[in-house]
Design a protein around this motif. Structure first.
Motif, PDB file in Angstrom:
ATOM      1  N   ILE A  66      39.085  47.584  38.316  1.00  0.00           N
ATOM      2  CA  ILE A  66      39.609  48.693  39.108  1.00  0.00           C
ATOM      3  C   ILE A  66      40.506  49.590  38.257  1.00  0.00           C
ATOM      4  N   LEU A 106      42.540  54.699  36.679  1.00  0.00           N
ATOM      5  CA  LEU A 106      41.507  54.080  37.510  1.00  0.00           C
ATOM      6  C   LEU A 106      40.157  54.203  36.828  1.00  0.00           C
ATOM      7  N   ASP A 112      39.546  42.898  37.588  1.00  0.00           N
ATOM      8  CA  ASP A 112      38.578  43.209  38.636  1.00  0.00           C
ATOM      9  C   ASP A 112      37.849  44.529  38.404  1.00  0.00           C
ATOM     10  N   LEU A 127      42.050  43.049  46.753  1.00  0.00           N
ATOM     11  CA  LEU A 127      42.977  44.120  47.125  1.00  0.00           C
ATOM     12  C   LEU A 127      44.180  43.664  47.937  1.00  0.00           C
ATOM     13  N   LEU A 162      44.159  43.809  38.574  1.00  0.00           N
ATOM     14  CA  LEU A 162      43.335  44.989  38.844  1.00  0.00           C
ATOM     15  C   LEU A 162      42.446  45.317  37.649  1.00  0.00           C
ATOM     16  N   LYS A 183      48.996  46.221  45.407  1.00  0.00           N
ATOM     17  CA  LYS A 183      47.779  46.740  44.788  1.00  0.00           C
ATOM     18  C   LYS A 183      47.318  48.081  45.363  1.00  0.00           C
ATOM     19  N   LEU A 192      37.777  53.580  45.639  1.00  0.00           N
ATOM     20  CA  LEU A 192      38.691  53.058  46.662  1.00  0.00           C
ATOM     21  C   LEU A 192      39.566  54.140  47.288  1.00  0.00           C
ATOM     22  N   THR A 229      37.056  40.664  49.444  1.00  0.00           N
ATOM     23  CA  THR A 229      37.696  41.972  49.298  1.00  0.00           C
ATOM     24  C   THR A 229      39.211  41.831  49.354  1.00  0.00           C
ATOM     25  N   ILE A 247      47.137  51.536  43.115  1.00  0.00           N
ATOM     26  CA  ILE A 247      45.900  52.320  43.032  1.00  0.00           C
ATOM     27  C   ILE A 247      46.166  53.776  43.399  1.00  0.00           C
ATOM     28  N   TYR A 272      34.988  52.608  39.428  1.00  0.00           N
ATOM     29  CA  TYR A 272      35.019  51.630  40.520  1.00  0.00           C
ATOM     30  C   TYR A 272      36.319  51.765  41.316  1.00  0.00           C
ATOM     31  N   GLY A 273      37.435  51.936  40.622  1.00  0.00           N
ATOM     32  CA  GLY A 273      38.726  52.120  41.275  1.00  0.00           C
ATOM     33  C   GLY A 273      38.808  53.430  42.037  1.00  0.00           C
TER      34      GLY A 273
END
Length: 107
Positions: free
Chosen positions: A66, A83, A64, A20, A61, A25, A90, A16, A29, A86-87
């Motif tokens: 995100i 985003l 991944d 992140l 990002l 990051k 967060l 993780t 986000i 998935y993003g």
């Protein structure tokens, strides 16, 4: 630059943090929380990050899953970032981290 040892670790917390980790990051986000943003707008909202580092972080990002990068076939070229679903997952986690820090004892 991404530390692949972190991203491939057997430890879920290490993986993780490989995704992140770093100071930019989570900020990127949250800047994309409720809107699509062009690169220049994002750079203006984050004046302390260099454009090179911002580009690298956005690319990671995106890799991944995100952040979504959408390029438009226009002149001049236009690219927008947003985003992914998935993003978006967060955002409540990052909000909890902010609330946790706000409740920290005074130094």
């Amino acid at each position: 630059m991404r530390d692949t040892a972190f991203c491939t670790s057997a430890c879920s917390m290490t993986r993780t943090m490989g995704v992140l980790g770093g100071k930019w990051k989570p900020i990127i986000i949250t800047q994309l929380a409720d809107r699509r943003v062009r690169f220049g707008q994002l750079a203006q909202r984050m004046p302390l990050i260099s454009r090179k580092v911002l580009t690298e972080q956005l690319k990671e990002l995106e890799e991944d899953g995100i952040v979504r990068r959408e390029a438009f076939a226009e002149l001049p070229p236009r690219v927008e970032y947003s985003l992914t679903m998935y993003g978006l997952e967060l955002l409540p986690i990052l909000a909890q981290l902010c609330a946790w820090h706000s409740a920290a004892p005074a130094k």
